[in-house]
Design an enzyme around this catalytic site. Structure first.
Site, PDB file in Angstrom:
ATOM      1  N   GLY A  46       0.831  -1.195   0.000  1.00  0.00           N
ATOM      2  CA  GLY A  46       0.000   0.000   0.000  1.00  0.00           C
ATOM      3  C   GLY A  46       0.864   1.242   0.000  1.00  0.00           C
ATOM      4  O   GLY A  46       1.994   1.220   0.502  1.00  0.00           O
ATOM      5  N   GLN A  51       3.294   9.887   0.804  1.00  0.00           N
ATOM      6  CA  GLN A  51       4.570   9.177   0.983  1.00  0.00           C
ATOM      7  C   GLN A  51       5.562   9.477  -0.141  1.00  0.00           C
ATOM      8  O   GLN A  51       6.750   9.226   0.000  1.00  0.00           O
ATOM      9  CB  GLN A  51       4.343   7.662   1.099  1.00  0.00           C
ATOM     10  CG  GLN A  51       3.611   7.275   2.388  1.00  0.00           C
ATOM     11  CD  GLN A  51       3.398   5.778   2.470  1.00  0.00           C
ATOM     12  OE1 GLN A  51       2.417   5.261   1.979  1.00  0.00           O
ATOM     13  NE2 GLN A  51       4.345   5.077   3.076  1.00  0.00           N
ATOM     14  N   CYS A  94       5.886  -0.264   7.220  1.00  0.00           N
ATOM     15  CA  CYS A  94       5.514   0.887   6.398  1.00  0.00           C
ATOM     16  C   CYS A  94       6.716   1.282   5.550  1.00  0.00           C
ATOM     17  O   CYS A  94       7.839   1.322   6.057  1.00  0.00           O
ATOM     18  CB  CYS A  94       5.106   2.038   7.310  1.00  0.00           C
ATOM     19  SG  CYS A  94       4.676   3.537   6.421  1.00  0.00           S
ATOM     20  N   LEU A  95       6.472   1.584   4.281  1.00  0.00           N
ATOM     21  CA  LEU A  95       7.575   1.974   3.402  1.00  0.00           C
ATOM     22  C   LEU A  95       8.241   3.264   3.878  1.00  0.00           C
ATOM     23  O   LEU A  95       9.398   3.520   3.560  1.00  0.00           O
ATOM     24  CB  LEU A  95       7.072   2.135   1.962  1.00  0.00           C
ATOM     25  CG  LEU A  95       6.594   0.842   1.283  1.00  0.00           C
ATOM     26  CD1 LEU A  95       6.030   1.147  -0.096  1.00  0.00           C
ATOM     27  CD2 LEU A  95       7.714  -0.176   1.179  1.00  0.00           C
ATOM     28  N   HIS A 136      -4.489   1.662   7.643  1.00  0.00           N
ATOM     29  CA  HIS A 136      -3.102   2.140   7.753  1.00  0.00           C
ATOM     30  C   HIS A 136      -2.847   3.255   6.722  1.00  0.00           C
ATOM     31  O   HIS A 136      -2.311   4.310   7.063  1.00  0.00           O
ATOM     32  CB  HIS A 136      -2.151   0.952   7.524  1.00  0.00           C
ATOM     33  CG  HIS A 136      -0.695   1.323   7.415  1.00  0.00           C
ATOM     34  ND1 HIS A 136       0.255   0.845   8.283  1.00  0.00           N
ATOM     35  CD2 HIS A 136      -0.022   2.121   6.532  1.00  0.00           C
ATOM     36  CE1 HIS A 136       1.442   1.352   7.952  1.00  0.00           C
ATOM     37  NE2 HIS A 136       1.302   2.108   6.886  1.00  0.00           N
ATOM     38  N   GLU A 137      -3.288   3.012   5.485  1.00  0.00           N
ATOM     39  CA  GLU A 137      -3.056   4.006   4.426  1.00  0.00           C
ATOM     40  C   GLU A 137      -3.852   5.275   4.676  1.00  0.00           C
ATOM     41  O   GLU A 137      -3.378   6.379   4.418  1.00  0.00           O
ATOM     42  CB  GLU A 137      -3.396   3.422   3.047  1.00  0.00           C
ATOM     43  CG  GLU A 137      -2.579   2.207   2.628  1.00  0.00           C
ATOM     44  CD  GLU A 137      -1.080   2.401   2.768  1.00  0.00           C
ATOM     45  OE1 GLU A 137      -0.597   3.531   2.600  1.00  0.00           O
ATOM     46  OE2 GLU A 137      -0.385   1.424   3.079  1.00  0.00           O
ATOM     47  N   HIS A 140      -2.229   7.750   6.863  1.00  0.00           N
ATOM     48  CA  HIS A 140      -1.236   8.608   6.195  1.00  0.00           C
ATOM     49  C   HIS A 140      -1.885   9.917   5.731  1.00  0.00           C
ATOM     50  O   HIS A 140      -1.248  10.960   5.736  1.00  0.00           O
ATOM     51  CB  HIS A 140      -0.630   7.904   4.977  1.00  0.00           C
ATOM     52  CG  HIS A 140       0.465   6.932   5.310  1.00  0.00           C
ATOM     53  ND1 HIS A 140       1.642   7.326   5.903  1.00  0.00           N
ATOM     54  CD2 HIS A 140       0.563   5.594   5.133  1.00  0.00           C
ATOM     55  CE1 HIS A 140       2.425   6.253   6.065  1.00  0.00           C
ATOM     56  NE2 HIS A 140       1.791   5.192   5.615  1.00  0.00           N
TER      57      HIS A 140
HETATM   58 ZN    ZN Z   1       2.576   3.291   5.651  1.00  0.00          ZN
END
Ligand code: ZN
Length: 172
Positions: A46, A51, A94-95, A136-137, A140
């Site tokens: 995701g 991000q 998480c990236l 989660h997304e 962000h």
């Molecule tokens: Zn994330």
């Protein structure tokens, strides 16, 4: 399509609250294409636009596990309509918080209203990993990272580690 740079914590931009999209434009579709390519390249499931530094309420996801089978999903202006009282715990990463993982508890099911890649209104009934991932997304979009749910001590340890990593990395 192009691979964009993924911002990592600590970075103030990640704390921005993303703005709704008026209408899904060609430019937004190009952004979604880039986001998806960037996410696949980084082996993520995701990615939110912020991000890669774009404060728009846009998310891409692909939670398909089978090798070679892609199932991309696009969410523009997602809103959670219903949350289950029952909670589910997943080990999240998480990236934007590289190589850090923690068990996070979230509602096990939720309904999400959103616009798709073509600007069409849709509703998704999500459960399991899909429900966790979309929540989660969506965090962000509010400038929230999963480490914000941890104790102050754990969170500051992670941020310290990531800061150290950053200062030791020469990006050439
Ligand atoms: Zn994330």
């Amino acid at each position: 399509m192009a691979i964009r740079t993924i911002l990592t914590e600590p970075n103030k931009l990640l704390r921005n609250i993303s703005k709704p999209v008026d209408q899904v434009s060609k430019e937004d579709q190009k952004l979604m294409d880039d986001m998806l390519e960037t996410m696949y390249h980084a082996n993520g499931i995701g990615l939110a636009a912020i991000q890669i530094g774009v404060p728009k309420r846009i998310i891409v996801m692909d939670i398909s596990k089978e090798e070679g089978k892609k199932d991309p999903r696009y969410f523009v202006n997602p809103v959670i309509k219903n949350k289950d009282l029952l909670k589910n715990t997943y080990e999240e990463g998480c990236l934007s918080v590289p190589n850090q993982f923690a068990e996070i508890e979230r509602p096990s099911k939720c309904d999400v209203e959103y616009l798709d890649y073509f600007g069409k209104k849709k509703i998704l009934k999500a459960e399991g990993l899909l429900a966790t991932c979309i929540q989660h997304e969506m965090d962000h979009l509010e400038g929230i990272l999963f480490i914000d749910y941890l104790s102050k001590l754990k969170k500051s340890l992670i941020i310290k580690k990531l800061s150290k990593l950053k200062s030791n990395t020469a990006i050439l």
